[in-house]
Scaffold this active site. Structure first.
Site, PDB file in Angstrom:
ATOM      1  N   ARG A 151      21.863  -4.925  43.164  1.00  0.00           N
ATOM      2  CA  ARG A 151      21.822  -5.926  42.108  1.00  0.00           C
ATOM      3  C   ARG A 151      20.424  -5.904  41.509  1.00  0.00           C
ATOM      4  O   ARG A 151      19.439  -5.599  42.210  1.00  0.00           O
ATOM      5  CB  ARG A 151      22.125  -7.318  42.662  1.00  0.00           C
ATOM      6  CG  ARG A 151      23.481  -7.458  43.340  1.00  0.00           C
ATOM      7  CD  ARG A 151      23.630  -8.846  43.945  1.00  0.00           C
ATOM      8  NE  ARG A 151      24.951  -9.036  44.551  1.00  0.00           N
ATOM      9  CZ  ARG A 151      25.240  -8.794  45.830  1.00  0.00           C
ATOM     10  NH1 ARG A 151      24.287  -8.339  46.641  1.00  0.00           N
ATOM     11  NH2 ARG A 151      26.457  -8.986  46.298  1.00  0.00           N
ATOM     12  N   LYS A 175      22.687 -11.516  49.371  1.00  0.00           N
ATOM     13  CA  LYS A 175      23.200 -12.884  49.365  1.00  0.00           C
ATOM     14  C   LYS A 175      23.414 -13.363  50.788  1.00  0.00           C
ATOM     15  O   LYS A 175      23.812 -12.605  51.663  1.00  0.00           O
ATOM     16  CB  LYS A 175      24.521 -12.916  48.597  1.00  0.00           C
ATOM     17  CG  LYS A 175      24.364 -12.545  47.133  1.00  0.00           C
ATOM     18  CD  LYS A 175      25.665 -12.591  46.403  1.00  0.00           C
ATOM     19  CE  LYS A 175      26.212 -13.999  46.349  1.00  0.00           C
ATOM     20  NZ  LYS A 175      27.440 -14.092  45.525  1.00  0.00           N
ATOM     21  N   HIS A 251      24.115  -4.334  35.719  1.00  0.00           N
ATOM     22  CA  HIS A 251      25.331  -4.396  36.527  1.00  0.00           C
ATOM     23  C   HIS A 251      26.299  -3.265  36.187  1.00  0.00           C
ATOM     24  O   HIS A 251      27.123  -2.882  37.024  1.00  0.00           O
ATOM     25  CB  HIS A 251      26.010  -5.758  36.373  1.00  0.00           C
ATOM     26  CG  HIS A 251      26.583  -6.252  37.664  1.00  0.00           C
ATOM     27  ND1 HIS A 251      25.805  -6.503  38.784  1.00  0.00           N
ATOM     28  CD2 HIS A 251      27.866  -6.501  38.042  1.00  0.00           C
ATOM     29  CE1 HIS A 251      26.578  -6.912  39.775  1.00  0.00           C
ATOM     30  NE2 HIS A 251      27.833  -6.902  39.355  1.00  0.00           N
ATOM     31  N   ARG A 254      25.491  -0.637  38.540  1.00  0.00           N
ATOM     32  CA  ARG A 254      26.056  -0.964  39.861  1.00  0.00           C
ATOM     33  C   ARG A 254      27.558  -0.647  39.867  1.00  0.00           C
ATOM     34  O   ARG A 254      28.075  -0.074  40.824  1.00  0.00           O
ATOM     35  CB  ARG A 254      25.789  -2.443  40.165  1.00  0.00           C
ATOM     36  CG  ARG A 254      26.332  -2.941  41.507  1.00  0.00           C
ATOM     37  CD  ARG A 254      25.739  -4.327  41.758  1.00  0.00           C
ATOM     38  NE  ARG A 254      26.508  -5.131  42.681  1.00  0.00           N
ATOM     39  CZ  ARG A 254      26.344  -5.150  44.005  1.00  0.00           C
ATOM     40  NH1 ARG A 254      25.440  -4.356  44.570  1.00  0.00           N
ATOM     41  NH2 ARG A 254      27.066  -5.940  44.771  1.00  0.00           N
ATOM     42  N   HIS A 277      28.894  -6.635  49.508  1.00  0.00           N
ATOM     43  CA  HIS A 277      29.968  -7.592  49.228  1.00  0.00           C
ATOM     44  C   HIS A 277      30.407  -8.281  50.518  1.00  0.00           C
ATOM     45  O   HIS A 277      30.612  -7.619  51.541  1.00  0.00           O
ATOM     46  CB  HIS A 277      31.186  -6.883  48.631  1.00  0.00           C
ATOM     47  CG  HIS A 277      31.007  -6.474  47.207  1.00  0.00           C
ATOM     48  ND1 HIS A 277      31.780  -5.513  46.591  1.00  0.00           N
ATOM     49  CD2 HIS A 277      30.132  -6.906  46.256  1.00  0.00           C
ATOM     50  CE1 HIS A 277      31.396  -5.365  45.337  1.00  0.00           C
ATOM     51  NE2 HIS A 277      30.398  -6.198  45.114  1.00  0.00           N
ATOM     52  N   TYR A 286      36.824  -1.978  41.961  1.00  0.00           N
ATOM     53  CA  TYR A 286      36.425  -0.609  41.650  1.00  0.00           C
ATOM     54  C   TYR A 286      37.523   0.377  42.019  1.00  0.00           C
ATOM     55  O   TYR A 286      37.691   1.403  41.362  1.00  0.00           O
ATOM     56  CB  TYR A 286      35.124  -0.271  42.379  1.00  0.00           C
ATOM     57  CG  TYR A 286      34.011  -1.226  42.037  1.00  0.00           C
ATOM     58  CD1 TYR A 286      33.431  -1.205  40.774  1.00  0.00           C
ATOM     59  CD2 TYR A 286      33.563  -2.172  42.956  1.00  0.00           C
ATOM     60  CE1 TYR A 286      32.428  -2.105  40.438  1.00  0.00           C
ATOM     61  CE2 TYR A 286      32.573  -3.072  42.628  1.00  0.00           C
ATOM     62  CZ  TYR A 286      32.007  -3.028  41.371  1.00  0.00           C
ATOM     63  OH  TYR A 286      31.027  -3.923  41.033  1.00  0.00           O
TER      64      TYR A 286
END
Length: 310
Positions: A151, A175, A251, A254, A277, A286
Site C-alpha cells: 500500500r 493494518k 493502488h 498494487r 489481506h 484479483y
C-alpha cells in the site's frame, strides 16, 4: 486566501449545522465527523478539497474503502451515508451544483473489477529514464510498488534501516500492526542504490539533520517526508506523459502486482499473505480478474471458442 480557508472549513461547518440546527446527538455528530475526516484525508491525498470532488473521485473513494481500508459492507455503507448527507446539504445551500456521490452505490462498486496495467504497460513505465533526483525517486516508487505490492501508506513509512539487501526483503507493519515481509527484485535493488546516493546528497545540501525524517526511504524534493498529495501529482503527471486513459494510481500498481502474480500461477493464499489481506475474500477480487482474462483468451484462441464467437 479567505475563500480557500472557507472551502477547507465546509466539513466543520456541516458538523456545526448537525449539532446546532438539526440538533443531532453528540454521538451522531461524532460518527459523522469520523467518516467525513476519512473523506477529507482521501481528498487531500488527491490534492483536492472535499467540496471539489467529482463523481470519478467518489468512485475512487469507494474502491479505497473496500480494497485499501478493507472495511466491511456495513461500514462502507455507513461512510457513504454520511458522505451523501454532507453533499446533499452542500447542494441545498448552493455550495455545489451536483452531488458527486448521488449515483454511487456499494453494490456497483463491489461489482467493479480493479483497474490493472498490462505487463507491457508496466514495462513501458519502468523503461523510462531517470534523470536527476525527482525522476529517480518517481521511477523507484513505481518499481517498488509493483515489485512489493505495498500500500502507498506502507511504502511511505519505510525507513532505510528496514531494508534487507542480502535477502531482498523488507518487514512491513500493515493494518492491525501485523508484520509481514515484502520482497523486491534485483532491478529495484539497483534503482535503490542509485536513488539513495542522490537522496543522501540532497539531504546533506538541504541540511536535513533530524534522523526521524532523513531515515525515511522516500522523500520530497526538499529532502523531507514525501506527502501523499505529491504522490497523487506524480501519478497524474506520468499518466499524462504516457498518454494513458485508464486509472493510474498507487493502488493500480498494487492491483497489477496481485493480478500478474495470479496470472503466473501463484497460490491465492500466498498472494493474500504478501498483500497483507486479513480475509481471503478481499484477495479473491484479483482471481475474478484473471478468470475474466482467461475466458477472453479461451474465446479468442481455442478453436471451439472462436467458432462460438464468429
Amino acid at each position: 486566501m479567505e475563500q480557500n480557508e472557507s472551502r477547507e472549513d465546509e466539513v466543520a461547518k456541516f458538523l456545526d449545522y448537525l449539532a446546532n440546527v438539526r440538533m443531532s446527538s453528540a454521538n451522531t455528530v461524532l460518527s459523522y465527523g469520523k467518516d467525513l475526516h476519512l473523506l477529507s484525508s482521501f481528498a487531500k491525498g488527491l490534492g483536492l478539497e472535499v467540496i471539489d470532488m467529482t463523481e470519478h473521485d467518489a468512485r475512487q473513494f469507494v474502491r479505497y474503502l473496500i480494497y485499501t481500508k478493507e472495511y466491511s459492507e456495513a461500514t462502507v455503507n455507513r461512510v457513504l451515508s454520511a458522505t451523501r448527507t454532507f453533499f446533499r446539504h452542500a447542494v441545498k445551500i448552493d455550495l455545489i451544483r451536483t452531488n458527486p456521490f448521488g449515483l454511487i452505490s456499494l453494490k456497483k462498486a463491489l461489482s467493479h473489477l480493479p483497474s490493472v496495467l498490462t505487463v507491457g504497460e508496466v514495462g513501458q513505465l519502468l523503461s523510462l529514464e531517470a534523470v536527476g533526483f525527482s525522476s529517480a525517486r518517481n521511477l523507484l516508487l513505481f518499481a517498488f510498488l509493483y515489485d512489493t505490492g505495498c500500500r502507498i501508506s506502507e511504502a511511505l513509512s519505510i525507513r532505510e534501516g528496514n531494508i534487507d539487501y542480502k535477502k531482498g526483503r523488507i518487514p512491513i507493519v500493515g493494518k492491525g500492526n501485523k508484520v509481514r515481509f515484502v520482497f523486491f527484485s534485483g532491478i529495484t535493488r539497483d534503482r535503490l542504490s542509485y536513488y539513495l546516493s542522490l537522496k543522501h546528497d540532497l539531504q546533506d545540501r538541504k541540511q536535513i539533520l533530524d534522523s526521524r525524517i532523513s531515515s525515511l526511504l522516500f522523500c520530497s524534493d526538499a529532502g523531507k517526508q514525501l506527502p501523499m498529495s505529491t504522490v497523487g501529482s506524480i501519478f497524474k503527471s506520468y499518466k499524462r506523459k504516457l498518454g494513458w486513459q485508464k486509472d493510474f494510481t498507487p493502488h493500480v500498481l498494487r492491483h497489477s502486482y496481485a493480478t500478474h502474480m495470479l496470472d503466473n500461477g501463484a497460490d491465492i493464499r500466498l498472494v493474500q499473505e504478501l498483500l497483507g489481506h486479513s480475509s481471503i475474500s478481499t484477495t479473491q477480487i484479483y482471481a475474478h480478474v484473471t478468470q475474466k482474462r482467461l475466458a477472453r483468451v479461451y474465446a479468442s484462441c481455442h478453436p471451439h471458442g472462436r467458432k462460438e464467437n464468429e
